[in-house]
Structures are given as C-alpha cells and as structure tokens.
Design a protein around this motif. Sequence first.
Motif, PDB file in Angstrom:
ATOM      1  N   SER A 144       0.846  -1.194   0.000  1.00  0.00           N
ATOM      2  CA  SER A 144       0.000   0.000   0.000  1.00  0.00           C
ATOM      3  C   SER A 144       0.884   1.249   0.000  1.00  0.00           C
ATOM      4  CB  SER A 144      -0.906  -0.009   1.233  1.00  0.00           C
ATOM      5  OG  SER A 144      -0.139   0.189   2.414  1.00  0.00           O
ATOM      6  N   ASN A 145       0.265   2.393   0.239  1.00  0.00           N
ATOM      7  CA  ASN A 145       1.022   3.646   0.302  1.00  0.00           C
ATOM      8  C   ASN A 145       1.389   4.011   1.745  1.00  0.00           C
ATOM      9  OD1 ASN A 145      -1.583   4.309   1.208  1.00  0.00           O
ATOM     10  ND2 ASN A 145      -1.413   6.409   0.452  1.00  0.00           N
TER      11      ASN A 145
ATOM     12  N   LEU B 269      -5.200   9.222   8.241  1.00  0.00           N
ATOM     13  CA  LEU B 269      -6.406   8.410   8.119  1.00  0.00           C
ATOM     14  C   LEU B 269      -6.078   7.147   7.337  1.00  0.00           C
ATOM     15  CD1 LEU B 269      -9.570   8.072   8.299  1.00  0.00           C
ATOM     16  CD2 LEU B 269      -9.655   9.286   6.104  1.00  0.00           C
ATOM     17  N   ILE B 270      -6.545   6.002   7.836  1.00  0.00           N
ATOM     18  CA  ILE B 270      -6.365   4.736   7.124  1.00  0.00           C
ATOM     19  C   ILE B 270      -7.745   4.218   6.736  1.00  0.00           C
ATOM     20  CG2 ILE B 270      -5.479   2.379   7.215  1.00  0.00           C
ATOM     21  CD1 ILE B 270      -3.430   3.269   9.216  1.00  0.00           C
ATOM     22  N   ASP B 271      -8.008   4.198   5.442  1.00  0.00           N
ATOM     23  CA  ASP B 271      -9.271   3.724   4.890  1.00  0.00           C
ATOM     24  C   ASP B 271      -9.081   2.347   4.256  1.00  0.00           C
ATOM     25  OD1 ASP B 271     -11.268   5.656   5.389  1.00  0.00           O
ATOM     26  OD2 ASP B 271     -10.430   6.978   3.858  1.00  0.00           O
ATOM     27  N   PRO B 272     -10.143   1.573   4.125  1.00  0.00           N
ATOM     28  CA  PRO B 272     -10.044   0.311   3.380  1.00  0.00           C
ATOM     29  C   PRO B 272      -9.882   0.577   1.888  1.00  0.00           C
ATOM     30  CG  PRO B 272     -12.314   0.716   4.056  1.00  0.00           C
ATOM     31  CD  PRO B 272     -11.480   1.756   4.730  1.00  0.00           C
ATOM     32  N   ASN B 273      -9.161  -0.300   1.225  1.00  0.00           N
ATOM     33  CA  ASN B 273      -8.953  -0.196  -0.217  1.00  0.00           C
ATOM     34  C   ASN B 273      -9.103  -1.593  -0.816  1.00  0.00           C
ATOM     35  OD1 ASN B 273      -7.348  -0.342  -2.787  1.00  0.00           O
ATOM     36  ND2 ASN B 273      -7.066   1.835  -2.374  1.00  0.00           N
ATOM     37  N   PRO B 274      -9.974  -1.779  -1.807  1.00  0.00           N
ATOM     38  CA  PRO B 274     -10.210  -3.119  -2.346  1.00  0.00           C
ATOM     39  C   PRO B 274      -9.006  -3.724  -3.053  1.00  0.00           C
ATOM     40  CG  PRO B 274     -11.307  -1.446  -3.675  1.00  0.00           C
ATOM     41  CD  PRO B 274     -10.808  -0.759  -2.446  1.00  0.00           C
ATOM     42  N   GLU B 275      -8.059  -2.889  -3.469  1.00  0.00           N
ATOM     43  CA  GLU B 275      -6.898  -3.392  -4.201  1.00  0.00           C
ATOM     44  C   GLU B 275      -5.687  -3.596  -3.305  1.00  0.00           C
ATOM     45  OE1 GLU B 275      -6.140  -0.815  -7.459  1.00  0.00           O
ATOM     46  OE2 GLU B 275      -8.048  -1.218  -8.456  1.00  0.00           O
ATOM     47  N   THR B 276      -5.473  -2.681  -2.367  1.00  0.00           N
ATOM     48  CA  THR B 276      -4.271  -2.740  -1.526  1.00  0.00           C
ATOM     49  C   THR B 276      -4.600  -2.950  -0.043  1.00  0.00           C
ATOM     50  OG1 THR B 276      -4.249  -0.327  -1.299  1.00  0.00           O
ATOM     51  CG2 THR B 276      -2.980  -1.275  -3.111  1.00  0.00           C
ATOM     52  N   VAL B 277      -5.838  -3.245   0.263  1.00  0.00           N
ATOM     53  CA  VAL B 277      -6.330  -3.482   1.626  1.00  0.00           C
ATOM     54  C   VAL B 277      -6.514  -2.177   2.392  1.00  0.00           C
ATOM     55  CG1 VAL B 277      -6.059  -4.730   3.808  1.00  0.00           C
ATOM     56  CG2 VAL B 277      -5.233  -5.749   1.672  1.00  0.00           C
ATOM     57  N   ILE B 278      -5.481  -1.322   2.405  1.00  0.00           N
ATOM     58  CA  ILE B 278      -5.604  -0.042   3.101  1.00  0.00           C
ATOM     59  C   ILE B 278      -5.177   1.098   2.183  1.00  0.00           C
ATOM     60  CG2 ILE B 278      -5.265  -1.013   5.401  1.00  0.00           C
ATOM     61  CD1 ILE B 278      -2.378   0.030   5.305  1.00  0.00           C
TER      62      ILE B 278
END
Length: 205
Positions: free
Chosen positions: A120-121, A142-151
């Motif tokens: 992730s980034n 802020l840490i959001d969910p991401n469908p490609e990188t999880v966060i």
Amino acid sequence: EKKGSSLDVQKLSKTLNMLEAMRAPYIPQWQEVTEFIAPGTGSYYDVEPNQGIKRDWELLDPTPLYALDILAAGMIGGLTNPSTRWFILESDDPEVNMYPPAQKWLYDLSTLMLNVFLKSNFYKAMHQLFRECAAFGTAAMLIDPNPETVIQCTTFTAGEYSIACNALGRCNMFGRNFYLTVKQLVDEFGLENCPEAVQNQYKAG
C-alpha cells in the motif's frame, strides 16, 4: 447525512467550530513554519486544492527543507523501517505469549500486516506524517479500506484538521473541512444520499 442516520449535523457543526476556535492561536506559528521551513505544507487560506499557488516566496535558503526531509527519512529508518520487522504482536496475557500456537499465529499476523504496508502507500504516508510531526509538532493520518491494496493512507497537513484531547492527554476528537468534486461525493456517499443540488449537477454531467 445518509438516510436513516442518527447523526446530529448541527451538533457536529458546533463541535467542529469549537475545535477550530481552539486551533486558531496556533495558526500564525504554523504559517511561519510553512513560509520558512516547509513550503507546500499547511492549509490556512481556505482555497480549493490543486490551485497551483506558489508557497515558497519567503524561503531564502533551502537548508531547512533538506533538513526536514532528512529528519523524516531518519524517523522512517529508525521507527518504521520497511526492510525490518519493526513491530511485534503480543497478547495482554503473558501465558498466551508462551503458548507456541499463539506465538505462531501472532507472528503470521504481523507478517501479513507488514506485507500490506509494503503493497500500500503506508510508508509514503508515514514519511509525510513524520515531516508534519517534525515541522509542526503534531500530525494525523487516516487509514481507509482499499479493495486493491487493503488499506489507503491519507496524511493531513497542519491547518487542515482540528483535534482535542481527553483528561489523559489522548486525542479523542478530530474534525476537518475538505473539498470533494460532485463525482467524488457521489462515489463516496451514493447519489441518493447527496443533497439535491449535487444530484442535479451529477445528472447534468
């Protein structure tokens, strides 16, 4: 506000105004940091993002900027080094930590977390977080969910957000103003949950 939500918008707005009033005395100090040490950081002018405003008029010597980057890189290397296992997971129960299956599960979980951080980034955001902390004395991410990188990590800059702490000195309130395009609003909240004006603009293209 989403349909069926119990959020009190007026109460939230009042709380945000209170937080911003508490933040106000720090703004002049932060503006000087932005002007002389960290151009490109800080958000004090209530302008929309991506306007390309030049912010380094007062920077006569780039040494502070280089020093800030070196400090942030050093904090990354010393605290969250991507090439090391920079944290371990343990149970609050010492007996659990002595149990081999539990040890393996915690080790495997930390490995998964480290892999997520790498893909992730996270480390890019952490570098910016350390720069903010070094320059302004506080930072937020802020840490959001991401469908490609999880966060998906987003680091905020000074003046963009407001915080307050409880009696123990722990942050327990956070507020910010931010801009979203019409499409971003619809993507984030759904067309049916957006104000009528936003729905009309979206439908009109």
